[in-house]
Scaffold this motif. Structure first.
Motif, PDB file in Angstrom:
ATOM      1  N   ARG A 342       0.856  -1.201   0.000  1.00 40.30           N
ATOM      2  CA  ARG A 342       0.000   0.000   0.000  1.00 40.30           C
ATOM      3  C   ARG A 342       0.885   1.241   0.000  1.00 40.30           C
ATOM      4  O   ARG A 342       0.633   2.210  -0.725  1.00 40.30           O
ATOM      5  CB  ARG A 342      -0.914   0.010   1.235  1.00 40.30           C
ATOM      6  N   ALA A 365      -9.004   3.967  -1.706  1.00 40.37           N
ATOM      7  CA  ALA A 365     -10.109   3.789  -0.739  1.00 40.37           C
ATOM      8  C   ALA A 365     -11.166   2.848  -1.321  1.00 40.37           C
ATOM      9  O   ALA A 365     -11.634   1.922  -0.649  1.00 40.37           O
ATOM     10  CB  ALA A 365     -10.732   5.139  -0.397  1.00 40.37           C
ATOM     11  N   PHE A 371     -11.548  -0.133   4.017  1.00 42.05           N
ATOM     12  CA  PHE A 371     -11.353   1.322   4.042  1.00 42.05           C
ATOM     13  C   PHE A 371     -11.758   1.932   5.393  1.00 42.05           C
ATOM     14  O   PHE A 371     -12.906   1.839   5.817  1.00 42.05           O
ATOM     15  CB  PHE A 371     -12.155   1.974   2.912  1.00 42.05           C
ATOM     16  N   HIS A 376      -6.578   5.641   6.667  1.00 45.24           N
ATOM     17  CA  HIS A 376      -6.299   5.802   5.248  1.00 45.24           C
ATOM     18  C   HIS A 376      -5.734   7.176   4.910  1.00 45.24           C
ATOM     19  O   HIS A 376      -4.678   7.288   4.285  1.00 45.24           O
ATOM     20  CB  HIS A 376      -7.579   5.544   4.463  1.00 45.24           C
ATOM     21  N   CYS A 380      -2.085   8.021   3.552  1.00 43.44           N
ATOM     22  CA  CYS A 380      -1.904   8.598   2.210  1.00 43.44           C
ATOM     23  C   CYS A 380      -1.027   9.844   2.301  1.00 43.44           C
ATOM     24  O   CYS A 380      -0.144  10.064   1.464  1.00 43.44           O
ATOM     25  CB  CYS A 380      -3.259   8.957   1.592  1.00 43.44           C
TER      26      CYS A 380
END
Ligand SMILES: Cc1cc2nc3c(=O)[nH]c(=O)nc-3n(C[C@H](O)[C@H](O)[C@H](O)COP(=O)(O)OP(=O)(O)OC[C@H]3O[C@@H](n4cnc5c(N)ncnc54)[C@H](O)[C@@H]3O)c2cc1C
Length: 508
Positions: A342, A365, A371, A376, A380
């Motif tokens: 990821r 997502a 999610f 998340h 990110c």
């Protein structure tokens, strides 16, 4: 006794359910699940998430039915559904867990709160994770509070007097306007499947967790795979934490040769359970981070809207970098991939392709069954270098490929255009004659040139005088007091391009 309405949200279980326990003690309970069609139109929601969520709701309905009750499944706007219940049943008390969701669920909860106040309805919310709500948040004692909550006894399933109610069938994905999205291997939804995974991880699969979590070849088995069950609450965080702690304790007295490896794995796993809440706390404390960088000095740094061709090539796994494309295609098919992949995918979007994390993050997502907005969006931003306080970590797709897929078989499996390429060149097909893989694209960008540009942009901003002040503010608000920054002193090296922290850089 007056009616208690228990609104199930992302807490789809009967055990260790604080809101249910309190509601059951107060009177007959009407269990409610609201399907909100507008939610399923949001850009961070997807077919795969609905399919898993739906399975968990159906499982919960079965569990309630087995106790002689009926889960009231309703569809529509939450306020409208609750108002209809009020008109039908008269005043009630509303119960739920606190939810740290996206901006839409936050706004919906505020509307529900206003409605409840206007109607004289009391809405009790209970804590679901180690996430703290309200003005009393103190990051210096947060970790201790998390630990204390996790060590409280798991709440046994209460005896509930279920109120009579009616229900409707769960809608199909098509009725919600969703479309199959390429998922081929959805994890089995529901509590029993979660418990089976937890048990097999703690006693069978997890031995090499620490060593095998980074490669997508081994992570599928070696990681717990519990994330979607935690996201939708089929299992409680406390149940999982205490089961891992019990396993760790048992290992202390075991004479098994594999004891040390197991203990190391259990400790790493427990640390990650802590991170789960640590990251969600950031969104709870600062909902703006769903759209805005932690460090506002990065606003507008990456052009928006994103370059559509680059975004599409990345999302569809045709960047010309085999390990990136293999990881993306695996994710599309599974709805899950391990942490390292990821991070690598996000790093490639953010540095190599210079795409804004807001848009690339939405694509991920939707692909993640698990999610969880708080984890998340924090991740990110971390993997894009926009937190202001984390090391800028750029993943080399070729090096990652050699390290995590040394034989190249993961690439050959997920990028069939390269299935016939022998040896190590499968990681760098551009070095072969074009006829060796005629259907595979050339690299979309030159990794070295593209990432040098990206780093230059970031470090130019980090060197500005305000950068340190902003980094200190971000750390005070969100930083882990156990991380390297806390040990070094708050602002130390915040603006330094060469500042290094642990490989996972989780000191945010
Ligand atoms: C860009 C990016 C986006 C991510 N988005 C999500 C997301 O939407 N939902 C999500 O649950 N995780 C997310 N993660 C974190 C992590 O990758 C997943 O939690 C993990 O891969 C889930 O697999 P598992 O349950 O087998 O994890 P395990 O390694 O078995 O860990 C057990 C649990 O610990 C928690 N956890 C593990 N790693 C992390 C981490 N780095 N940060 C916070 N909590 C962690 C999760 O709840 C996980 O289920 C993201 C990571 C990155 C780099």
């Amino acid at each position: 006794m007056s009616l208690q309405v228990l609104w199930f949200k992302r807490d789809l279980r009967l055990a260790d359910h604080a809101a249910l326990g309190a509601a059951a003690a107060a009177g007959p309970v009407l269990p409610l699940f609201i399907v909100e069609p507008d939610y399923w139109q949001l850009p961070d929601t997807s077919f795969r998430q609905w399919e898993f969520w739906r399975g968990c709701v159906a499982d919960l309905a079965d569990a309630i039915r087995a106790q002689g009750g009926t889960l009231c499944i309703a569809q529509g706007d939450a306020v409208a559904v609750l108002e209809a219940l009020r008109q039908h049943h008269g005043p009630f008390t509303l119960w739920s867990h606190e939810e740290t969701g996206n901006g839409w669920t936050y706004a919906r909860d505020r509307r529900v709160k206003r409605w409840a106040r206007a109607q004289g309805i009391t809405w009790h919310e209970r804590r679901q994770f180690g996430v703290l709500r309200g003005p009393g948040l103190n990051r210096d004692i947060w970790a201790g509070q998390w630990e204390a909550l996790m060590r409280e006894p798991v709440l046994i399933q209460p005896h509930v007097h279920w109120a009579a109610t009616q229900s409707m069938p769960l809608p199909t994905y098509a009725e919600l306007g969703l479309h199959p999205d390429g998922i081929q291997f959805l994890q089995t939804p529901g509590r029993e499947a979660g418990i089976t995974l937890l048990t097999s991880f703690l006693h069978d699969r997890g031995q090499q967790y620490t060593r095998e979590m980074s490669s997508p070849v081994t992570a599928e088995q070696a990681c717990s795979r519990l994330s979607p069950y935690l996201t939708y609450g089929a299992l409680s965080m406390r149940e999982v934490f205490q089961a891992a702690e019990r396993r760790l304790m048992a290992l202390h007295t075991s004479s098994d040769k594999s004891r040390a490896g197991w203990a190391q794995s259990m400790r790493s796993f427990i640390a990650r359970l802590h991170w789960h809440c640590h990251f969600i706390q950031k969104l709870e404390s600062e909902p703006e981070i769903e759209h805005q960088p932690f460090a506002r000095m990065y606003v507008g740094m990456r052009p928006q809207p994103a370059d559509p061709d680059k975004l599409a090539a990345w999302a569809e796994g045709r960047t010309g970098y085999p390990f990136i494309d293999a990881a993306m295609r695996y994710l599309t098919a599974h709805g899950w991939i391990n942490f390292r992949m990821r991070a690598m995918l996000m790093s490639f979007a953010a540095y190599d392709l210079w795409l804004p994390w807001q848009e690339a993050g939405l694509i991920l997502a939707r692909k993640f069954v698990d999610f969880e907005p708080g984890i998340h969006w924090s991740q990110c931003q971390m993997q894009s270098g926009e937190t202001g306080i984390n090391t800028v970590r750029v993943y080399s797709p070729v090096k990652q490929g050699h390290d995590q897929d040394p034989k190249g078989n993961f690439i050959r499996q997920w990028v069939p255009e390269l299935a016939q390429v022998k040896g190590a060149l499968v990681h760098e097909p551009w070095r072969l004659d074009r006829s060796a893989a005629p259907h595979y694209p050339p690299p979309i960008v030159d990794h070295k040139t593209a990432t040098a540009f990206a780093k230059d942009q970031i470090f130019t901003r980090r060197k500005q005088a305000e950068a340190r002040v902003e980094a200190d503010a971000v750390f005070r608000r969100h930083g882990s007091r156990a991380g390297p920054r806390a040990r070094r002193g708050m602002a130390a090296r915040s603006a330094s391009p060469s500042g290094r922290s642990g490989q996972l850089s989780l000191d945010l």
